[in-house]
Scaffold this motif. Structure first.
Motif, PDB file in Angstrom:
ATOM      1  N   GLY A 105       0.830  -1.212   0.000  1.00 13.60           N
ATOM      2  CA  GLY A 105       0.000   0.000   0.000  1.00 13.60           C
ATOM      3  C   GLY A 105       0.858   1.253   0.000  1.00 13.60           C
ATOM      4  N   THR A 106       0.275   2.351  -0.456  1.00  7.41           N
ATOM      5  CA  THR A 106       1.045   3.589  -0.548  1.00  7.41           C
ATOM      6  C   THR A 106       0.327   4.795   0.073  1.00  7.41           C
ATOM      7  OG1 THR A 106       0.110   3.891  -2.739  1.00  7.41           O
ATOM      8  CG2 THR A 106       2.321   2.963  -2.631  1.00  7.41           C
ATOM      9  N   ALA A 107      -0.995   4.733   0.215  1.00  5.68           N
ATOM     10  CA  ALA A 107      -1.739   5.922   0.665  1.00  5.68           C
ATOM     11  C   ALA A 107      -1.315   6.319   2.072  1.00  5.68           C
ATOM     12  CB  ALA A 107      -3.236   5.640   0.633  1.00  5.68           C
ATOM     13  N   LYS A 108      -1.186   7.602   2.294  1.00  3.39           N
ATOM     14  CA  LYS A 108      -0.845   8.106   3.629  1.00  3.39           C
ATOM     15  C   LYS A 108      -2.105   8.407   4.434  1.00  3.39           C
ATOM     16  CE  LYS A 108       3.585   7.986   3.020  1.00  3.39           C
ATOM     17  NZ  LYS A 108       3.474   6.715   2.268  1.00  3.39           N
ATOM     18  N   GLN A 109      -3.192   8.610   3.704  1.00  8.58           N
ATOM     19  CA  GLN A 109      -4.479   8.804   4.368  1.00  8.58           C
ATOM     20  C   GLN A 109      -5.559   8.145   3.519  1.00  8.58           C
ATOM     21  OE1 GLN A 109      -4.520  13.220   4.330  1.00  8.58           O
ATOM     22  NE2 GLN A 109      -6.235  13.004   2.912  1.00  8.58           N
ATOM     23  N   ILE A 110      -6.624   7.714   4.171  1.00  5.15           N
ATOM     24  CA  ILE A 110      -7.696   7.036   3.430  1.00  5.15           C
ATOM     25  C   ILE A 110      -9.033   7.728   3.710  1.00  5.15           C
ATOM     26  CG2 ILE A 110      -6.500   4.814   3.390  1.00  5.15           C
ATOM     27  CD1 ILE A 110      -8.447   3.941   5.684  1.00  5.15           C
ATOM     28  N   ASP A 111      -9.877   7.739   2.682  1.00  5.30           N
ATOM     29  CA  ASP A 111     -11.207   8.354   2.820  1.00  5.30           C
ATOM     30  C   ASP A 111     -12.157   7.373   3.479  1.00  5.30           C
ATOM     31  OD1 ASP A 111     -10.369  10.570   1.504  1.00  5.30           O
ATOM     32  OD2 ASP A 111     -11.375  10.109  -0.398  1.00  5.30           O
ATOM     33  N   VAL A 112     -12.963   7.858   4.396  1.00  2.00           N
ATOM     34  CA  VAL A 112     -13.931   6.956   5.013  1.00  2.00           C
ATOM     35  C   VAL A 112     -15.353   7.483   5.010  1.00  2.00           C
ATOM     36  CG1 VAL A 112     -12.375   5.574   6.430  1.00  2.00           C
ATOM     37  CG2 VAL A 112     -13.236   7.710   7.337  1.00  2.00           C
ATOM     38  N   GLY A 113     -16.256   6.511   4.931  1.00  2.00           N
ATOM     39  CA  GLY A 113     -17.672   6.782   5.045  1.00  2.00           C
ATOM     40  C   GLY A 113     -18.181   6.123   6.317  1.00  2.00           C
ATOM     41  N   GLY A 126     -13.125  13.401   7.503  1.00  2.00           N
ATOM     42  CA  GLY A 126     -13.450  12.308   6.577  1.00  2.00           C
ATOM     43  C   GLY A 126     -12.277  11.434   6.173  1.00  2.00           C
ATOM     44  N   VAL A 127     -11.100  11.670   6.780  1.00  5.28           N
ATOM     45  CA  VAL A 127      -9.968  10.792   6.460  1.00  5.28           C
ATOM     46  C   VAL A 127      -9.357  10.207   7.728  1.00  5.28           C
ATOM     47  CG1 VAL A 127      -9.412  12.131   4.376  1.00  5.28           C
ATOM     48  CG2 VAL A 127      -8.061  12.476   6.456  1.00  5.28           C
ATOM     49  N   GLU A 157     -21.475  16.136  10.064  1.00  5.10           N
ATOM     50  CA  GLU A 157     -20.716  17.079  10.899  1.00  5.10           C
ATOM     51  C   GLU A 157     -19.349  16.509  11.265  1.00  5.10           C
ATOM     52  OE1 GLU A 157     -23.270  18.113  14.165  1.00  5.10           O
ATOM     53  OE2 GLU A 157     -24.517  19.367  12.861  1.00  5.10           O
ATOM     54  N   SER A 158     -19.308  15.189  11.456  1.00  7.52           N
ATOM     55  CA  SER A 158     -18.019  14.548  11.768  1.00  7.52           C
ATOM     56  C   SER A 158     -17.124  14.444  10.536  1.00  7.52           C
ATOM     57  CB  SER A 158     -18.232  13.147  12.334  1.00  7.52           C
ATOM     58  OG  SER A 158     -19.073  13.184  13.444  1.00  7.52           O
ATOM     59  N   GLY A 159     -17.666  14.738   9.358  1.00  6.36           N
ATOM     60  CA  GLY A 159     -16.843  14.801   8.152  1.00  6.36           C
ATOM     61  C   GLY A 159     -16.856  13.567   7.261  1.00  6.36           C
ATOM     62  N   TYR A 160     -17.657  12.568   7.604  1.00  6.25           N
ATOM     63  CA  TYR A 160     -17.656  11.348   6.778  1.00  6.25           C
ATOM     64  C   TYR A 160     -17.960  11.653   5.322  1.00  6.25           C
ATOM     65  CZ  TYR A 160     -16.954   8.631  10.943  1.00  6.25           C
ATOM     66  OH  TYR A 160     -16.394   8.118  12.081  1.00  6.25           O
ATOM     67  N   LYS A 161     -17.243  10.937   4.433  1.00  5.34           N
ATOM     68  CA  LYS A 161     -17.290  11.292   3.006  1.00  5.34           C
ATOM     69  C   LYS A 161     -18.458  10.691   2.257  1.00  5.34           C
ATOM     70  CE  LYS A 161     -12.896  13.044   2.624  1.00  5.34           C
ATOM     71  NZ  LYS A 161     -12.068  13.809   1.737  1.00  5.34           N
ATOM     72  N   ARG A 162     -19.087   9.671   2.826  1.00  4.38           N
ATOM     73  CA  ARG A 162     -20.327   9.183   2.240  1.00  4.38           C
ATOM     74  C   ARG A 162     -21.125   8.461   3.316  1.00  4.38           C
ATOM     75  NH1 ARG A 162     -20.075   4.348   3.718  1.00  4.38           N
ATOM     76  NH2 ARG A 162     -18.937   2.723   2.615  1.00  4.38           N
ATOM     77  N   ILE A 163     -22.418   8.431   3.068  1.00  6.92           N
ATOM     78  CA  ILE A 163     -23.324   7.850   4.044  1.00  6.92           C
ATOM     79  C   ILE A 163     -23.916   6.576   3.444  1.00  6.92           C
ATOM     80  CG2 ILE A 163     -25.457   8.240   5.364  1.00  6.92           C
ATOM     81  CD1 ILE A 163     -23.285  10.243   6.157  1.00  6.92           C
ATOM     82  N   LYS A 164     -23.771   5.482   4.184  1.00  6.75           N
ATOM     83  CA  LYS A 164     -24.427   4.234   3.750  1.00  6.75           C
ATOM     84  C   LYS A 164     -25.639   4.003   4.626  1.00  6.75           C
ATOM     85  CE  LYS A 164     -23.055  -0.533   4.333  1.00  6.75           C
ATOM     86  NZ  LYS A 164     -21.953  -1.504   4.093  1.00  6.75           N
ATOM     87  N   ILE A 165     -26.764   3.747   3.971  1.00  6.66           N
ATOM     88  CA  ILE A 165     -28.013   3.542   4.684  1.00  6.66           C
ATOM     89  C   ILE A 165     -28.437   2.099   4.517  1.00  6.66           C
ATOM     90  CG2 ILE A 165     -30.464   4.201   4.700  1.00  6.66           C
ATOM     91  CD1 ILE A 165     -29.411   7.002   3.750  1.00  6.66           C
TER      92      ILE A 165
END
Ligand code: OSB
Ligand code: MG
Length: 370
Positions: A126-134, A338-339, A155-163
């Motif tokens: 792996g190479t990413a230094k940060q990852i996006d999270v939902g 979000g990361v 508000e907490s910054g999550y990058k996507r919402i799964k319902i």
């Protein structure tokens, strides 16, 4: 590698709030924590993502314990392992039981990374230094409760919402969510709650500009999903149906999905997760890392695999504080706008808090080389 000892512990951790899916509700999390030790006293850690009941897949905590004790641990203690990628071949003669296999394979990967003084994510390539999270939001009592949860998550910054959806908690709910949040990246996860007979209802989901719909049909199906995908604009993402890179290849060939959710436990470990990642990358199918309400140990493994470059969509690895009063790792997993910043330390990159592990352990057993 010289693995001297394996310790299995059964833990029980209270969840801050119950998590409800189309197949059932979790009030607390029971799981097996696996520790493998080498002769120098270094420890590798992993957890089994099997639940107490076989409602997500056929495995349970007890079947995992049996598989580990009777078959998998003896193989690990008897064979000389040079590299953790050999573990899945050692296990290949044993059918399925992927979560049990993954539980110990992951601990061997962590130990190997530590022996080589490297972070696990780098050991995996792996190479990413940060990852996006939902974030994955369970089925709520009312739509108002759901909207409140979504608001907090944004508000907490999550990058996507799964319902999470199920019959009776789907089209009307998503319509209200979309009206309230016209531009938020939203997806829906059905956990196999529908069949092709529901096709007219599922087609209505095309109105909501969802990023994807996750596992609408049976947990063992890839044929009906192909039929459904032809009639939907919304991309289908498969979760439960994919147990291996071969499953992924077949599903992609059939057109059963356009996205794949990789869960390390469901596919039998990190080596197989990497294979699925590589295959999907070659076929231009984006992947993301799913979640199984893991403790910090499993969360750390999810973070490590997500640093591979075809994990292009935000995963379900939310912050520790979304689930736990106090997580068993230090520091806890935190989400910043979000990361998650990938930890730089060796192995999984987080310290296991032995005092808290002891506190949540119901019973444990040690296995040594004969
Ligand atoms: O289908 O992704 C799923 C939780 C339990 C079982 C299955 C699933 C889930 C989630 C939650 O969606 C993911 C998480 O927050 O860990
Ligand atoms: Mg799912």
């Amino acid at each position: 590698m010289k693995i001297k000892e394996v310790i299995l512990r059964q833990l029980e951790m209270p969840l801050i709030s119950p998590f409800t899916t189309s197949f059932g509700s979790f009030e607390k999390k029971e799981f097996i924590l696996v520790e493998v030790k080498n002769e120098d006293g270094l420890s590798g850690w992993s957890e089994s993502v099997a639940f107490g009941a076989p409602w997500y897949n056929e495995e349970t905590i007890k079947t995992n314990w049996t598989m580990l004790e009777d078959f998998l641990i003896p193989l690990i203690l008897e064979q000389e392992i040079k590299h953790p990628s050999e573990v899945s071949s050692l296990f290949a003669y044993i059918r399925k039981n992927n979560m049990a296999k993954s539980a110990i394979e992951g601990a061997v990967w962590d130990l190997f990374a530590k022996e080589n003084n490297q972070p696990l994510y780098k050991t995996l390539g792996g190479t990413a230094k940060q990852i996006d999270v939902g974030i994955s939001i369970g089925i709520q009592k009312t739509v108002k409760d759901l909207l409140n949860k979504i608001e907090q998550s944004l508000e907490s910054g999550y990058k996507r919402i799964k319902i999470k959806i199920k019959p009776g908690w789907d089209v009307d709910v998503l319509r209200e969510v979309r009206q309230t949040y016209p531009n938020v990246p939203i997806m829906a996860d059905a956990n196999s709650a529908y069949s092709l007979q529901d096709i007219e209802l599922l087609k209505q989901l095309d109105d909501f500009n969802l990023m994807m719909i996750e596992q609408p049909l049976s947990s063992d199906d890839i044929v009906d999903h192909a039929t459904l995908q032809k009639q939907l604009k919304t991309p289908i993402c498969l979760d439960e149906s994919i147990h291996s890179a071969e499953d992924a290849r077949k599903a992609i060939e059939l057109g059963s999905c356009k996205i794949i959710n990789v869960k390390i436990g469901r596919v039998g470990g990190l080596t197989e997760s990497k294979k699925i990642h590589d295959l999907c990358k070659a076929l231009q199918i984006p992947v993301w890392c799913g979640g199984m309400l893991e403790s910090g140990v499993g969360r750390a493994h999810n973070i490590a695999i997500t640093t591979l470059d075809n994990f292009t969509l935000p995963g379900d690895t939310a912050a520790s504080a979304n689930y736990w009063y106090k997580d068993i790792i230090e520091p806890e997993v935190t989400v910043d706008q979000g990361v998650i910043h990938v930890p730089k330390g060796v192995g999984i990159g987080y310290e296991v808090n032995n005092r808290l592990v002891d506190k949540f352990t119901l019973f444990s057993k040690k296995y040594r080389k004969q």
